[in-house]
Design a protein around this motif. Structure first.
Motif, mmCIF file in Angstrom:
data_model
loop_
_atom_site.group_PDB
_atom_site.id
_atom_site.type_symbol
_atom_site.label_atom_id
_atom_site.label_comp_id
_atom_site.label_asym_id
_atom_site.label_seq_id
_atom_site.Cartn_x
_atom_site.Cartn_y
_atom_site.Cartn_z
ATOM 1 N N MET A 1 5.550 -5.916 -4.306
ATOM 2 C CA MET A 1 5.994 -6.764 -3.617
ATOM 3 C C MET A 1 7.503 -6.946 -3.584
ATOM 4 S SD MET A 1 4.649 -9.368 -1.974
ATOM 5 C CE MET A 1 5.035 -10.810 -1.092
ATOM 6 N N GLU A 2 8.161 -6.575 -4.608
ATOM 7 C CA GLU A 2 9.657 -6.444 -4.479
ATOM 8 C C GLU A 2 10.087 -5.392 -3.694
ATOM 9 O OE1 GLU A 2 13.276 -8.424 -5.420
ATOM 10 O OE2 GLU A 2 11.088 -9.013 -5.830
ATOM 11 N N VAL A 3 9.647 -4.097 -3.805
ATOM 12 C CA VAL A 3 10.173 -3.218 -2.904
ATOM 13 C C VAL A 3 9.722 -3.715 -1.228
ATOM 14 C CG1 VAL A 3 9.473 -0.895 -1.985
ATOM 15 C CG2 VAL A 3 9.406 -1.565 -4.427
ATOM 16 N N PHE A 4 8.607 -4.228 -1.158
ATOM 17 C CA PHE A 4 8.427 -4.669 0.141
ATOM 18 C C PHE A 4 9.316 -5.836 0.741
ATOM 19 C CE2 PHE A 4 6.615 -7.791 3.264
ATOM 20 C CZ PHE A 4 6.023 -6.858 4.434
ATOM 21 N N ARG A 5 9.669 -6.782 -0.045
ATOM 22 C CA ARG A 5 10.732 -8.005 0.283
ATOM 23 C C ARG A 5 11.957 -7.130 0.247
ATOM 24 N NH1 ARG A 5 10.077 -11.200 -4.225
ATOM 25 N NH2 ARG A 5 8.260 -11.990 -3.521
ATOM 26 N N ASN A 6 12.440 -6.149 -0.480
ATOM 27 C CA ASN A 6 13.705 -5.787 -0.329
ATOM 28 C C ASN A 6 13.916 -5.067 1.041
ATOM 29 O OD1 ASN A 6 15.628 -6.490 -2.500
ATOM 30 N ND2 ASN A 6 14.020 -5.617 -3.813
ATOM 31 N N PHE A 8 11.887 -5.187 3.999
ATOM 32 C CA PHE A 8 11.438 -5.697 5.216
ATOM 33 C C PHE A 8 11.984 -7.138 5.223
ATOM 34 C CE2 PHE A 8 8.335 -2.509 4.314
ATOM 35 C CZ PHE A 8 8.693 -1.678 5.758
ATOM 36 N N VAL A 9 12.428 -7.793 4.414
ATOM 37 C CA VAL A 9 12.806 -9.399 4.386
ATOM 38 C C VAL A 9 14.315 -9.432 4.322
ATOM 39 C CG1 VAL A 9 12.912 -11.596 3.400
ATOM 40 C CG2 VAL A 9 10.725 -10.281 3.369
ATOM 41 N N TYR A 10 14.887 -8.406 3.169
ATOM 42 C CA TYR A 10 16.277 -8.616 3.184
ATOM 43 C C TYR A 10 16.991 -7.243 3.803
ATOM 44 C CZ TYR A 10 15.360 -11.978 -0.542
ATOM 45 O OH TYR A 10 14.613 -12.930 -1.163
ATOM 46 N N ALA A 11 16.360 -6.282 4.524
ATOM 47 C CA ALA A 11 16.673 -5.123 5.143
ATOM 48 C C ALA A 11 17.569 -4.295 4.216
ATOM 49 C CB ALA A 11 17.560 -5.712 6.445
ATOM 50 N N GLN A 12 17.326 -4.279 2.904
ATOM 51 C CA GLN A 12 17.877 -3.363 2.098
ATOM 52 C C GLN A 12 16.890 -2.045 1.802
ATOM 53 O OE1 GLN A 12 18.356 -5.836 -1.611
ATOM 54 N NE2 GLN A 12 20.273 -6.482 -0.820
ATOM 55 N N PHE A 13 16.837 -1.094 2.708
ATOM 56 C CA PHE A 13 16.162 0.008 2.688
ATOM 57 C C PHE A 13 16.464 0.930 1.767
ATOM 58 C CE2 PHE A 13 16.003 -1.478 7.190
ATOM 59 C CZ PHE A 13 14.395 -1.932 7.135
ATOM 60 N N GLY A 14 17.573 1.346 1.365
ATOM 61 C CA GLY A 14 17.998 2.173 0.437
ATOM 62 C C GLY A 14 17.498 1.696 -0.784
ATOM 63 N N MET A 19 13.790 1.855 -5.475
ATOM 64 C CA MET A 19 12.816 1.386 -6.660
ATOM 65 C C MET A 19 11.460 2.037 -6.275
ATOM 66 S SD MET A 19 13.760 -2.620 -5.753
ATOM 67 C CE MET A 19 12.194 -3.526 -6.475
ATOM 68 N N GLY A 20 11.203 2.482 -5.102
ATOM 69 C CA GLY A 20 9.879 3.262 -4.869
ATOM 70 C C GLY A 20 9.984 4.558 -5.418
#
Length: 79
Positions: A1-6, A8-14, A19-20
């Motif tokens: 969930m934290e990976v998704f939030r970072n 797609f919500v916060y737009a911190q793809f890197g 994290m992934g």
């Protein structure tokens, strides 16, 4: 969930990608440490398999059940 939030919500793809990758290597390490054979007792017999397979199958069944439950709930709310 934290990976998704970072991602797609916060737009911190890197950060989400890092994290992934860290979670992937952590999972691979965990799997490599759990290759001992275990016996799984079913109602109709016993099955001997590596522990990592038992964990992976249990995870897949739980994830599939969670997905089905969530999709049914979303469908019910949409009606």
């Amino acid at each position: 969930m934290e990976v998704f939030r970072n991602a797609f919500v916060y737009a911190q793809f890197g950060y989400a990608s890092a994290m992934g990758v860290a979670l992937f290597f952590l999972t691979i390490t965990f799997a490599a440490l759990n290759f001992d054979d275990v016996e799984v007792n079913w109602l109709f017999g016993t099955w001997s398999t590596p522990l990592v397979v038992v964990i992976a199958v249990s995870f897949a069944l739980g994830a599939g059940g969670g997905y089905l439950a969530a999709s049914r709930r979303a469908k019910r709310r949409a009606e």
